[in-house]
Motif scaffolding. Structure first.
Motif, PDB file in Angstrom:
ATOM      1  N   ARG A 156      32.126  53.666  37.841  1.00 26.22           N
ATOM      2  CA  ARG A 156      31.940  52.394  37.142  1.00 26.22           C
ATOM      3  C   ARG A 156      30.511  51.872  37.291  1.00 26.22           C
ATOM      4  O   ARG A 156      30.261  50.679  37.114  1.00 26.22           O
ATOM      5  CB  ARG A 156      32.949  51.373  37.648  1.00 26.22           C
ATOM      6  CG  ARG A 156      34.406  51.839  37.416  1.00 26.22           C
ATOM      7  CD  ARG A 156      35.410  50.775  37.795  1.00 26.22           C
ATOM      8  NE  ARG A 156      35.281  49.618  36.936  1.00 26.22           N
ATOM      9  CZ  ARG A 156      35.746  48.413  37.247  1.00 26.22           C
ATOM     10  NH1 ARG A 156      36.359  48.223  38.391  1.00 26.22           N
ATOM     11  NH2 ARG A 156      35.596  47.403  36.409  1.00 26.22           N
ATOM     12  N   VAL A 214      26.021  53.466  30.944  1.00 25.21           N
ATOM     13  CA  VAL A 214      27.248  53.159  31.692  1.00 25.21           C
ATOM     14  C   VAL A 214      27.877  54.453  32.200  1.00 25.21           C
ATOM     15  O   VAL A 214      27.809  55.499  31.536  1.00 25.21           O
ATOM     16  CB  VAL A 214      28.288  52.378  30.837  1.00 25.21           C
ATOM     17  CG1 VAL A 214      27.729  51.033  30.395  1.00 25.21           C
ATOM     18  CG2 VAL A 214      28.742  53.182  29.628  1.00 25.21           C
ATOM     19  N   VAL A 261      33.479  52.978  33.181  1.00 27.34           N
ATOM     20  CA  VAL A 261      33.202  51.569  32.849  1.00 27.34           C
ATOM     21  C   VAL A 261      34.043  51.170  31.648  1.00 27.34           C
ATOM     22  O   VAL A 261      34.099  51.889  30.648  1.00 27.34           O
ATOM     23  CB  VAL A 261      31.689  51.371  32.561  1.00 27.34           C
ATOM     24  CG1 VAL A 261      31.432  50.015  31.930  1.00 27.34           C
ATOM     25  CG2 VAL A 261      30.891  51.520  33.853  1.00 27.34           C
ATOM     26  N   GLU A 270      30.167  47.783  37.658  1.00 23.12           N
ATOM     27  CA  GLU A 270      30.606  46.948  36.538  1.00 23.12           C
ATOM     28  C   GLU A 270      30.920  45.515  36.982  1.00 23.12           C
ATOM     29  O   GLU A 270      30.617  44.555  36.274  1.00 23.12           O
ATOM     30  CB  GLU A 270      31.841  47.582  35.865  1.00 23.12           C
ATOM     31  CG  GLU A 270      32.287  46.817  34.626  1.00 23.12           C
ATOM     32  CD  GLU A 270      33.391  47.525  33.835  1.00 23.12           C
ATOM     33  OE1 GLU A 270      33.943  48.524  34.324  1.00 23.12           O
ATOM     34  OE2 GLU A 270      33.680  47.055  32.719  1.00 23.12           O
TER      35      GLU A 270
END
Lengths: 364, 364
Positions: free
Chosen positions: A33, A88, A92, A119
């Protein structure tokens, strides 16, 4: 392309202890993430100066960083800012490249060009709302403080009145604008100065209803006339000392006095009879404490609501100056520029907020 | 047989302005919900002296009285006391001859031998509970203040801790005893004096757990040890000024500081950081305000509960001296005696509460 960060090793005067470093480029792709955030703008707030001095209740986490082949333990200051997602990780969920975000954790080290975060370390800001980059970059300290105080202690309705001191501070200006946006009237106390008329005009331009100096606070009867027979049930104090005592004179029975700062660096003073006979209730408010104790979802919802109110009520940007730390500067040149900026901050910038734009280090 | 009352025409020093009068005997029988109350005992409280001086927030209602054939506008002081019902009107529902009552309205003029009132002006005290006459006569000011503060702001459980200043005051002593009766521990602050050991022994005899001077307040860690890792969530302040600041050092996060007096006659002082970072909440408490805003039923239930707690926890009578204004004295002689008493009160009675017993004027 490598990130640049402003750092310090030891607490002290920012104009002496801050310096710029170039961080090695990241080799691996993002995992889990993780997110990569380019910092677009990051303001210098008064509390940031206290953090670098070491006189604030919180400090950034120390980070072990490899600088020119040498391992160092450094602190990355900067608490507030606007970022843009550049990459990302595979897990995510709610963010994508190009999204605007603000920083959810305090002391994220926003005086840098880019950061690798998780995140949950950021909160998305709806770019489609039309909020400006400057307003978004200065969202989480003063507007959050102002709006949270306006919505926590007293159930205010359109047409109600509040009062505040240090009304010309950045938080005070946010209070005026957000109160106006909700149809709430404000009495604003400022210090007596030669430029009273100018400050009054400026604050009224933001939506202030009444602007007074501490020396001109009227008696109870005249206050009631001023507010058209309404009550003043919320008073915001970020000064302390005698100013608290002056401000609370505007309070109606059962009002809340909320202390959120201590510019005078003195104990608050309140006549006991106001507590006993007038049932004045005194509370404190600490934005960081609230942020840390609330869930990410609560903060996110709160920010959405706040951004909507700011856009719908045409919230004016702070008087500000954007200072770019160019990517073409060497670390030595960037350090000089940063220290020069804090030299100006130390002398006072006359109400102009300095917002940093730290560019990625080029052609290393 | 005629009633005797202590009165004043003009505000001033009680030792100079108070005098005794004999009121004409009532001719007609009682009507409606009227009651006749013989006042058994009526204490002199510090606030009564302020009332006579004219420096208190409330005053007795002026009364037009016929004194020796001359109509005069007089004030009847005396706020607290124990009465006995001697006669009831035909519509009185809940009181009968012989019942003990305390006075529900403030400034009832209790420094008198008898009063004609309405049923709702008094609250019955259950004589069968076993409460002593002295405790009943001093029930509505200090024990009510103490018990209401212990039950209003924080939900205290047995084993919890509170702290208070001026712990040796009458209200402070009531706090210690009622807290102990509920299993709540107390930290008690008193001034440094030569007789510290004696005062400490006295307060511990009432149930105080810890007695400290303001100079000996320990640091946060030691406070936590003192209270065995518990929190101090309620702090009671009747001093103000620097004492408030000292007292609040004992507070745990989120604690309530309740101000109910101002012995130091100075503004309360609180460091802003305790409000902001420690979320200390400051409130006032005014017994009279609560009494006036509550229903008779609420007050009555509250007093029943309080009397039960006092009896079950063996609440000790205040150190006191009963001074009789004999019915055989002429008004002139009674006036001299009353002024002599207030001369002593002005000098200070060393913690001994003076309780008046104003007898009916005999053989007029």
């Amino acid at each position: 392309m490598a990130a640049r960060a402003i750092v310090y090793e030891n607490n002290g005067d920012p104009a002496s202890v801050l310096y710029a470093v170039t961080l090695p480029a990241r080799a691996e792709p993002l995992s889990g993430r993780s997110i990569n955030v380019k910092v677009l703008l990051s303001p210098i707030n008064p509390s940031d100066v206290h953090v670098v001095h070491g006189s604030y209740a919180v400090q950034p986490n120390p980070q072990k960083l490899n600088i020119n082949g040498e391992e160092k333990t450094l602190y990355l200051p900067g608490n507030e800012g606007l970022g843009e997602i550049t990459e990302v990780g595979p897990d995510v969920k709610n963010l994508k490249k190009g999204d605007w975000v603000v920083f959810s954790k305090g002391q994220s080290g926003t005086w840098s060009s880019a950061q690798v975060l998780e995140e949950e370390d950021v909160i998305k800001v709806d770019q489609g709302s039309g909020i400006s980059a400057v307003n978004a970059s200065t969202l989480t300290v003063n507007p959050v403080t102002a709006y949270k105080m306006l919505s926590t202690f007293v159930d205010l309705k359109p047409g109600d009145w509040i009062a505040q001191n240090a009304a010309n501070s950045a938080a005070g200006q946010a209070v005026i604008q957000l109160a106006r946006g909700r149809g709430i009237h404000t009495i604003n106390l400022i210090r007596r100065k030669d430029d009273f008329a100018e400050t009054e005009r400026f604050l009224k331009g933001l939506g202030a209803d009444v602007v007074l100096t501490y020396d001109d606070i009227p008696d109870e009867e005249r206050v009631r006339e001023l507010v058209g027979g309404k009550e003043v049930r919320l008073l915001l104090d970020c000064v302390g000392g005698q100013a608290t005592k002056d401000t609370v004179r505007l309070a109606s029975k059962g009002a809340h006095l909320v202390v959120y700062g201590a510019m005078a660096q003195e104990d608050i003073q309140i006549p006991p009879f106001l507590l006993v006979f007038k049932d004045i209730r005194v509370r404190g408010f600490w934005r960081t404490g609230w942020f840390n104790s609330s869930t990410l979802e609560e903060r996110s919802q709160f920010l959405d609501e706040l951004v909507q109110l700011m856009v719908s009520s045409k919230f004016k940007e702070s008087v500000h100056e954007i200072v770019k730390i160019e990517g073409t500067l060497s670390d030595e040149e960037a350090t000089l520029k940063v220290r020069e900026i804090f030299g100006r901050v130390n002398k006072g910038t006359g109400g102009t907020k300095i917002i940093l734009e730290v560019e990625t280090r080029q052609s290393l």
